[in-house]
Design an enzyme around this catalytic site. Sequence first.
Site, PDB file in Angstrom:
ATOM      1  CE  LYS A 167      -4.171  -1.788   0.395  1.00  0.00           C
ATOM      2  NZ  LYS A 167      -4.721  -2.213   1.685  1.00  0.00           N
ATOM      3  CG  HIS A 188       1.636   5.062   6.517  1.00  0.00           C
ATOM      4  ND1 HIS A 188       1.155   4.978   5.240  1.00  0.00           N
ATOM      5  CD2 HIS A 188       0.978   4.135   7.233  1.00  0.00           C
ATOM      6  CE1 HIS A 188       0.248   4.012   5.184  1.00  0.00           C
ATOM      7  NE2 HIS A 188       0.118   3.494   6.383  1.00  0.00           N
ATOM      8  CG  HIS A 209      -1.217   7.488   3.648  1.00  0.00           C
ATOM      9  ND1 HIS A 209      -1.370   7.980   4.910  1.00  0.00           N
ATOM     10  CD2 HIS A 209      -1.802   6.266   3.632  1.00  0.00           C
ATOM     11  CE1 HIS A 209      -2.030   7.103   5.633  1.00  0.00           C
ATOM     12  NE2 HIS A 209      -2.302   6.054   4.882  1.00  0.00           N
TER      13      HIS A 209
HETATM   14  N1  ARG Z   1      -0.587  -1.539   9.987  1.00  0.00           N
HETATM   15  C1  ARG Z   1      -1.545  -0.822  10.758  1.00  0.00           C
HETATM   16  C2  ARG Z   1      -2.172   0.310   9.909  1.00  0.00           C
HETATM   17  O1  ARG Z   1      -1.567   0.755   8.961  1.00  0.00           O
HETATM   18  C3  ARG Z   1      -0.985  -0.201  11.983  1.00  0.00           C
HETATM   19  C4  ARG Z   1      -0.375  -1.170  12.963  1.00  0.00           C
HETATM   20  C5  ARG Z   1      -0.369  -0.625  14.349  1.00  0.00           C
HETATM   21  N2  ARG Z   1       0.313  -1.439  15.290  1.00  0.00           N
HETATM   22  C6  ARG Z   1      -0.188  -2.482  15.951  1.00  0.00           C
HETATM   23  N3  ARG Z   1       0.583  -3.141  16.775  1.00  0.00           N
HETATM   24  N4  ARG Z   1      -1.421  -2.840  15.811  1.00  0.00           N
HETATM   25  O2  ARG Z   1      -3.269   0.726  10.236  1.00  0.00           O
END
Ligand code: ARG
Length: 577
Positions: A126, A132, A129
């Site tokens: 993905k 992030h 953006h």
């Molecule tokens: N990959 C997830 C997102 O982009 C965020 C992960 C956050 N960390 C976790 N330990 N759940 O929404």
Amino acid sequence: MDYRSVIASKLSEVTGLEVEAINKLIEIPPQVEMGDYAFPCFALAKTMRKAPQMISQDLVNNEALKLPFLSEVKNAGPYLNFYIDRGVYASDTVSEINTKKESYGCADLGNGKTAIVEFSSPNIAKPFHVGHAFTTILGNSLSKIYEKLGYKVVKMNHLGDYGTQFGKLITAYRLWGDEKALNEDPITELLRIYVKFHEEEKNDPSLTDSARENFKRLEDGCEEEVALWQKFRDMSLVVFNKLYERMGVTFDNYNGESYYAKMADEVVNMLKEKNLLVESEGAQVVDLEEYGVPPCIILKSDGTTIYGTRDLAAILYRHRTYNFDKNIYVVGIPQALHFKQVFSVLKKAGYDFADNCEHVGFGLVKFKNMKFSTRDGNIVLLEELLDESVAKTREVIVENAKTRGVEMSEEEISEIAEKVGLGAVIYTYVKSGRERDIVFSWEEMLDFEGDTAPYLIYTYARTKSILRKAAEQGIKPCDPSSDKLKLLTSDEEYQLVRSLSDFPEAIVKAMNSNEPFMISRQISLCARNFNRFYNNSSILGADTEELKEARLALCEALANTIKNGLDLLGIGVVERM
Ligand code: ARG
């Protein structure tokens, strides 16, 4: 020098109140006229059976409070105001900063204990953006802050590399994937086939089945599917790593969700053993009514795990691997409930380290009058934001150099534009309380006189240029141990010294609240105080050689502190601009 603690322990001796209690009561007066520290005497009224006004009147004459670094102690109503001798203050502060340099502000609050800071955590395949970027910049800064204060920091990137979408990607890639396009621009190609999958799926239900099958094969470790998934993951990481490298961000660990998916059984078994799993509409959940949150799903009705299950596995893994003292998640506010549920499940299962886990949330990213050439109308890529900021900064630098008649090589201009342009973006993310939404506007973020990185970097470069000019004339800043520093007693010098000396405390506050803006606010104040001082007093035109040297040392202290603070925010400086 920690004047506050010395004052507190003296006050404790004199009044019998605990040092710690006094330390907490001591205030920093809002106005300079009221001194550097103030002690409100209300807390003593009960034990001393006297009106606070009377107590402060008595204390003001106490010989024990006549400390060598104080020029005066005054009473004002119920308050006792302490005035630090300006010369001593300046010499202690500047000397400490110029001796310690980049380690000014370091402390051992963490005592070598481990703090895990999880941040960035983008989803594979993905686009990366501007949202992030928020977690990446915030997390990077927090990890530097914790390290500065004596924690052993483990920086974790919890990649979103697991889930049914990978089954879809595998199906889509086999049908429509373009190897060449994938090599050139992996994320764009993966996004293209992913979007296509969803369009085609509407008319072709067999695609859904194929994706489900491929995900199952991936879970079961089938070679071809795993190889494709690995390829998507590796290629995405190449793209992400380029961004990280550009921003100077590194990680200790890239274990993503797929890594913890393998440990999900452990979570399920543990919860079963503790009798915490209950059935709800076919799913296995942990009831969390006593914590005031909805139940946490552990197993879906088809027996598969979810995001939260993997987070629970990750915490157990982190605890046994790192025995953390703090486990921090820098993730957007929309996931607040998710983390509350996950931490509550742990707590209910009897793991006290649930209390050492913390979700550090942040707001949204918005744009004011800014246009991007993004493919997808809604998202703005971090790369675009950075490129655009660097390009705009470059224009300003070139323009400034022209007006001042300064010659700069193409290479130098590019280096400055890159650092300042990136700094402008990063600073915008960290300059306000993290839970507030950020509004980007070129005008504000590139204002060389506003509360911006360009302003701070420019101020830094300015002091460096003063120091260079002085060196050409054979004048050097005085030694940190020199008595000449005591000459720095004007109102402007005193204000600047005061803001420089508050820097270490700002770092501690930043850590305690997980708010890097405490640091940006402090160095911004230092820079303003410096510019006020510089506009009012000539450095190289000072009356005496001693004063010139002392003022140059003050310039050096300011430069050291700004560089130090910007570094904690993840922003680099340039030596001239
Ligand atoms: N990959 C997830 C997102 O982009 C965020 C992960 C956050 N960390 C976790 N330990 N759940 O929404």
